[in-house]
Design an enzyme around this catalytic site. Structure first.
Site, PDB file in Angstrom:
ATOM      1  N   LYS A  85       2.438  11.403  -3.306  1.00 27.97           N
ATOM      2  CA  LYS A  85       1.458  10.635  -4.080  1.00 27.97           C
ATOM      3  C   LYS A  85       0.502  11.546  -4.832  1.00 27.97           C
ATOM      4  CE  LYS A  85      -1.944   6.913  -3.388  1.00 27.97           C
ATOM      5  NZ  LYS A  85      -2.428   5.932  -2.406  1.00 27.97           N
TER       6      LYS A  85
ATOM      7  N   GLU B 271      -7.314   0.429  -4.472  1.00 28.46           N
ATOM      8  CA  GLU B 271      -7.253   0.348  -3.015  1.00 28.46           C
ATOM      9  C   GLU B 271      -8.542  -0.169  -2.382  1.00 28.46           C
ATOM     10  OE1 GLU B 271      -5.997   4.259  -1.983  1.00 28.46           O
ATOM     11  OE2 GLU B 271      -3.953   3.938  -2.712  1.00 28.46           O
TER      12      GLU B 271
ATOM     13  N   ASP C 205     -13.238   4.618   1.416  1.00 31.20           N
ATOM     14  CA  ASP C 205     -11.794   4.682   1.634  1.00 31.20           C
ATOM     15  C   ASP C 205     -11.339   6.144   1.626  1.00 31.20           C
ATOM     16  OD1 ASP C 205      -9.066   4.433   1.685  1.00 31.20           O
ATOM     17  OD2 ASP C 205      -8.899   3.196  -0.112  1.00 31.20           O
TER      18      ASP C 205
ATOM     19  N   ASP D 136       0.877  -1.173   0.000  1.00 24.16           N
ATOM     20  CA  ASP D 136       0.000   0.000   0.000  1.00 24.16           C
ATOM     21  C   ASP D 136       0.910   1.217   0.000  1.00 24.16           C
ATOM     22  OD1 ASP D 136      -1.746   2.079   0.448  1.00 24.16           O
ATOM     23  OD2 ASP D 136      -2.413   1.405   2.430  1.00 24.16           O
TER      24      ASP D 136
END
Length: 636
Positions: A71, A170, A193, A8
């Site tokens: 990210k 994800e 999420d 992850d």
């Protein structure tokens, strides 16, 4: 065969996981930490980059040389980072190609290079755990990452020394972690999420070991970083009011405020108030403030509420209502915030939340008759990594009774003659998949065909996003004769490959689309919303363009026939055909600025022209038959 690990790669923290003796687990580093902060400090010397918790500590002292939340820059262009630049204390710019770079100590680092440093650290942790080299990985990305962002993530893995076996969404990975012990059950679940920099809502159906994604929606620019920024701004205003001489814009001061804000936010997930202390912001000034959970919620409620339309759109795309769901799974560190649990519970009808209940505790579920269960049984920080490890085990052949079916979030197609988009793969199609279609030329003696790949939901090519263009050469021939097969293939990582082949010669060209589209999630949502808002207008434009193409084709054929044989038919017939052709030209001239026109008038005019040219068509048929008979020697 070497072990495949699940990773992850998060905005705030990153994790590496594996399946050991059938049990998914997160691999800890040498200090026993399972979460690695996604923070990289670049030293001024040639020394190796400092990664993780140690880099997080250095960030306070050297904020301009320490990279975090990178990210949010992955796969983006320089024209598209204004929002992200406001969230960081290190420099960000665009290079000559428009790609994002991070200039530190005279060198321009790409987001992929920074992410690779985090991945290298995770790789070392995994190798220490197994006692052997680890070179293969499954890496997760937000479901709404586009092709460029997925390719950037894959590139980061390769720079770190991994063979990236699969890119997995994800929320889908989190669903795998949740459902591994429920393989014989049938249920519909939603994965909410909310991480450090991204948000996704995915709806899946679990049916006896098959995990099928029904719909997904989200925003790759919405997460805990935005809450931190709101709290940092709030504290900065308080500091400025208490001491106007404070240099709020100084990177080190901002870094201290940010750390205090992050820690306060985390503590308020379990406490109702927290004391924020920032001693010696200046030699003669220290700052203190008691922040309550109610204040934090008041400051950030609108940010959490921005997830609502994404949830509703995902439900609509899946053709479900909230009551049709069995579980809502909370994933991502930001879902520890009690306000998030309350918001999700109310949105999906999971429970009646009272303020006195306090925070959601790990493993504590709330359920209301008639509504889905709000599931917090998985550690929200670890669920995605565990799911990635399960996917890695599936690829290794360890779990043979599990199948994962994901979807593509937006439609993909080609621009066709007339400026229309021809959809080959509709949005929310299950991947991996292939789809193809045959195309031909629109003009005589073309020597090549432009393959223009599009992504979006509108009828006209110009209203969608261009993913790329390439040309396929072939032998010149009259229009309509060449046949070019175009095939779209989306692999299991969600990356698009386009193949074009000339069916006559077999000549072909394969292109992997690495999108350079400068779009953000607001633009994605705007695209989807506009496709609904303009559905009738877009359909009218498509019908008009198609009718116009047919009309022009009829006019061209009529003019050629009249030029070749007009002198051989009766004058009355010729005049009738010319008048009918004039009516078609007049109808075509009614096109408005919106790209449409009077379809009824055009259809009637084309019908009248078809009727008027029947004698001409019969005459041409007789001529063709006469020529054929002469060629065969049956007619002198």
């Amino acid at each position: 065969m070497s072990k495949i690990v699940g990773i992850d790669l998060g905005t705030t923290n990153s994790l590496v996981a594996t399946v050991d003796s059938g049990i998914p687990l997160v691999i800890a580093d040498a200090t026993g930490r399972r979460l690695t902060p996604s923070v990289v400090h670049i030293p001024s010397t040639d020394a190796e980059a400092i990664v993780g918790q140690e880099a997080n500590r250095v960030r306070l002292l050297k904020p301009a040389e320490t990279v975090y939340s990178v990210k949010r820059f992955m796969g983006r262009r320089g024209a598209d980072i204004a929002q992200e630049e406001m969230l960081v204390t290190y420099p960000v710019k665009a290079d000559k190609t428009g790609a994002v770079t991070i200039p530190i100590h005279g060198r321009n680092y790409s987001p992929e290079e920074i992410s690779a440093e985090v991945l290298k650290k995770l790789k070392r942790d995994a190798e220490n755990y197994f006692g052997e080299p680890v070179t293969r990985a499954v890496i997760t990305v937000p479901a709404y990452f586009n092709d460029a962002q997925r390719n950037a993530t894959k590139r980061a893995g390769e720079l770190a020394g991994f063979t990236v076996e699969r890119i997995v969404n994800e929320p889908t990975a989190a669903a795998l972690a949740y459902g591994l012990d429920k393989l014989r059950e049938k249920s519909k679940i939603a994965v909410y999420d909310l991480g450090g920099g991204t948000f996704d809502l995915s709806i899946l159906e679990l049916n006896e070991g098959v995990f099928q994604v029904l719909a997904t929606n989200g925003n790759t620019r919405l997460g805990g970083d935005d809450l931190d920024k709101r709290l940092v701004d709030f504290l900065a205003e308080k500091i400025q009011a208490a001491n106007p001489s404070s240099a709020i814009g100084h990177p080190q001061l901002l870094s201290r405020i940010r750390e205090a804000a992050e820690q306060a936010k985390i503590k308020l997930s379990t406490e109702t108030e927290v004391e924020i202390a920032l001693p010696f912001l200046t030699p003669d000034f220290s700052f203190g403030y008691k922040l309550t959970r109610a204040e934090l919620e008041s400051l950030t409620r609108d940010i959490i509420a921005r997830t609502r339309p994404h949830c509703l759109r995902a439900l609509a795309d899946a053709k479900l209502e909230a009551k049709d769901l069995d579980q809502i799974i909370l994933v991502g560190g930001q879902t520890r915030m009690p306000l998030v649990g309350k918001f999700v519970g109310e949105l999906f009808g999971c429970a009646d939340f009272e303020e006195t209940r306090g925070s959601l505790r790990l493993g504590q579920d709330y359920h209301k008759a008639g509504g889905p269960q709000l599931n917090t049984s998985q550690n929200p920080d670890e669920a995605v990594a565990l799911g990635a490890a399960i996917q890695a085990e599936i690829l290794s052949g360890g779990f043979k009774n599990v199948l994962l079916l994901d979807v593509t979030p937006l439609s993909l197609g080609l621009e066709t003659f007339g400026g229309l988009m021809n959809v080959l793969i509709p949005r929310n199609s299950t991947i991996p998949l292939k789809a193809g279609e045959l195309f031909t030329t629109a003009m005589d003696f073309q020597r090549n065909m432009l393959i223009h790949v599009l992504q979006g939901e509108r009828e006209r090519a110009k209203d969608n996003w261009s993913l790329g263009k390439f040309t396929l050469d072939f032998e010149a021939a009259p229009r309509g004769v060449p046949r070019v097969g175009v095939q779209f293939e989306i692999d299991a990582s969600g990356i698009l490959h386009v193949l074009a082949r000339d069916t006559k010669t077999g000549k072909e060209k394969m292109v992997e689309m690495k999108s350079a589209v400068d779009v953000d999630d607001a633009a994605v949502q705007k695209m989807v919303e506009e496709s609904v808002e303009h559905a009738f207008d877009d359909l009218a434009v498509r019908r008009w363009i198609e009718a116009k193409l047919k009309a022009n084709e009829t006019l061209t054929a009529t003019r050629k026939a009249l030029a070749d044989f007009g002198a051989e038919i009766e004058t009355d017939y010729r005049e009738k055909i010319l008048r009918a052709a004039g009516e078609v030209e007049s109808a075509l001239a009614t096109e408005n600025t919106g790209g449409s026109g009077d379809l009824k008038k055009l259809s009637a005019a084309v019908g009248a022209l078809d009727e008027a040219t029947k004698p001409l068509a019969d005459f041409l048929m007789d001529k063709a038959m006469e020529a054929l008979l002469r060629k065969r020697g049956l007619l002198q």
